[in-house]
Motif scaffolding. Structure first.
Motif, PDB file in Angstrom:
ATOM      1  N   ALA A 262      32.147  35.462  63.744  1.00 28.24           N
ATOM      2  CA  ALA A 262      31.836  34.889  62.592  1.00 28.24           C
ATOM      3  C   ALA A 262      33.178  33.993  62.302  1.00 28.24           C
ATOM      4  N   VAL A 263      33.129  33.021  61.344  1.00 22.90           N
ATOM      5  CA  VAL A 263      33.938  32.430  60.976  1.00 22.90           C
ATOM      6  C   VAL A 263      34.453  32.994  59.651  1.00 22.90           C
ATOM      7  N   TYR A 264      35.689  33.511  59.659  1.00 18.88           N
ATOM      8  CA  TYR A 264      36.061  34.361  58.180  1.00 18.88           C
ATOM      9  C   TYR A 264      36.856  33.507  57.464  1.00 18.88           C
ATOM     10  N   TYR A 265      36.350  33.292  56.075  1.00 17.19           N
ATOM     11  CA  TYR A 265      37.027  32.449  55.240  1.00 17.19           C
ATOM     12  C   TYR A 265      37.827  33.199  53.981  1.00 17.19           C
ATOM     13  N   CYS A 266      38.826  33.140  53.416  1.00 20.30           N
ATOM     14  CA  CYS A 266      39.563  33.541  52.230  1.00 20.30           C
ATOM     15  C   CYS A 266      38.867  32.707  51.086  1.00 20.30           C
ATOM     16  N   ASN A 267      38.846  33.604  49.849  1.00 16.71           N
ATOM     17  CA  ASN A 267      38.382  32.822  48.664  1.00 16.71           C
ATOM     18  C   ASN A 267      39.437  33.559  47.681  1.00 16.71           C
ATOM     19  N   ALA A 268      39.719  32.888  46.661  1.00 19.17           N
ATOM     20  CA  ALA A 268      40.539  33.491  45.458  1.00 19.17           C
ATOM     21  C   ALA A 268      40.367  32.896  44.139  1.00 19.17           C
ATOM     22  N   GLU A 269      40.415  33.672  42.890  1.00 21.39           N
ATOM     23  CA  GLU A 269      40.641  33.023  41.724  1.00 21.39           C
ATOM     24  C   GLU A 269      41.579  32.821  41.420  1.00 21.39           C
ATOM     25  N   VAL A 270      42.167  31.521  41.122  1.00 20.71           N
ATOM     26  CA  VAL A 270      43.700  31.246  40.723  1.00 20.71           C
ATOM     27  C   VAL A 270      43.747  30.547  39.414  1.00 20.71           C
ATOM     28  N   ALA A 271      44.615  31.234  38.379  1.00 24.40           N
ATOM     29  CA  ALA A 271      44.944  30.342  37.380  1.00 24.40           C
ATOM     30  C   ALA A 271      46.222  29.525  37.524  1.00 24.40           C
ATOM     31  N   THR A 272      46.243  28.294  37.309  1.00 27.47           N
ATOM     32  CA  THR A 272      47.272  27.435  37.674  1.00 27.47           C
ATOM     33  C   THR A 272      48.303  27.180  36.598  1.00 27.47           C
ATOM     34  N   SER A 273      47.978  27.993  35.518  1.00 28.77           N
ATOM     35  CA  SER A 273      49.042  27.877  34.543  1.00 28.77           C
ATOM     36  C   SER A 273      49.070  28.810  33.349  1.00 28.77           C
ATOM     37  N   ARG A 274      49.715  29.195  32.382  1.00 30.09           N
ATOM     38  CA  ARG A 274      49.437  30.300  31.482  1.00 30.09           C
ATOM     39  C   ARG A 274      48.285  30.005  30.588  1.00 30.09           C
ATOM     40  N   SER A 275      47.999  28.909  30.320  1.00 28.43           N
ATOM     41  CA  SER A 275      47.141  28.352  29.255  1.00 28.43           C
ATOM     42  C   SER A 275      45.819  28.704  30.164  1.00 28.43           C
ATOM     43  N   ALA A 276      45.641  28.304  31.344  1.00 32.11           N
ATOM     44  CA  ALA A 276      44.308  28.720  32.252  1.00 32.11           C
ATOM     45  C   ALA A 276      44.029  30.210  32.108  1.00 32.11           C
ATOM     46  N   TYR A 277      45.249  30.872  32.438  1.00 27.25           N
ATOM     47  CA  TYR A 277      44.877  32.097  32.420  1.00 27.25           C
ATOM     48  C   TYR A 277      44.663  32.723  31.209  1.00 27.25           C
ATOM     49  N   ILE A 278      45.165  32.572  30.175  1.00 30.94           N
ATOM     50  CA  ILE A 278      44.634  32.738  28.939  1.00 30.94           C
ATOM     51  C   ILE A 278      43.206  32.466  28.650  1.00 30.94           C
ATOM     52  N   ARG A 279      42.654  31.388  28.819  1.00 25.82           N
ATOM     53  CA  ARG A 279      41.459  30.876  28.826  1.00 25.82           C
ATOM     54  C   ARG A 279      40.468  31.343  29.951  1.00 25.82           C
ATOM     55  N   SER A 280      41.050  32.291  30.939  1.00 27.72           N
ATOM     56  CA  SER A 280      40.314  32.594  32.101  1.00 27.72           C
ATOM     57  C   SER A 280      39.586  31.409  32.841  1.00 27.72           C
ATOM     58  N   ARG A 281      40.435  30.352  32.808  1.00 21.02           N
ATOM     59  CA  ARG A 281      39.911  29.045  33.876  1.00 21.02           C
ATOM     60  C   ARG A 281      40.610  29.093  35.139  1.00 21.02           C
ATOM     61  N   TYR A 282      39.683  29.673  35.998  1.00 16.59           N
ATOM     62  CA  TYR A 282      40.265  29.770  37.236  1.00 16.59           C
ATOM     63  C   TYR A 282      39.655  28.800  38.560  1.00 16.59           C
ATOM     64  N   LEU A 283      40.476  28.080  39.003  1.00 10.68           N
ATOM     65  CA  LEU A 283      40.029  27.716  40.488  1.00 10.68           C
ATOM     66  C   LEU A 283      39.756  28.603  41.443  1.00 10.68           C
TER      67      LEU A 283
END
Length: 125
Positions: free
Chosen positions: A91-112
């Protein structure tokens, strides 16, 4: 912007092993869950394994006992050690991640949730 780059795919005989790597780069404050997914020809993308920031892991039944997911938080990298490979792992294997790009995003659980470009794993019988 966050980029995920996979490496380590290739051609291997049945019963062999491969180790996949996925490195995240860009505007990263924190990474929560990281995971590996795969998509075989003609099939939908499916979960292989995930790992939390604290190291808790989750595996698809097809991966249990053969695959091991791990991560290096200091290097924003996740690995997938695959042993006892079978042709059906092709198969084609893909990587995925939940990324917070700033402290504000982290605190708000806003992940890319970016995806890598994929790396092809081919297991011959």
């Amino acid at each position: 912007q966050v980029q995920l780059v996979e490496s380590g795919g290739g051609l291997v005989q049945s019963g062999g092993s491969l180790r996949l790597s996925c490195a995240a780069s860009g505007s990263i404050f924190s990474i929560n869950r990281m995971g590996w997914y795969r998509q075989a020809p003609g099939k939908e993308r499916e979960l292989v394994a995930t790992i939390s920031s604290g190291g808790s892991t989750n595996y698809a039944d097809s991966a249990k006992g053969r695959f091991t997911i791990s991560r290096d938080n200091a290097k924003n990298t996740v690995f997938l050690q695959m042993n006892s490979l079978k042709p059906e792992d092709t198969a084609v294997y893909y990587c995925n991640a939940e990324v917070a790009t700033s402290r504000s995003a982290y605190i708000r659980s806003r992940y890319l949730e970016p995806w890598g470009q994929g790396t092809l794993v081919t297991v011959s019988s």
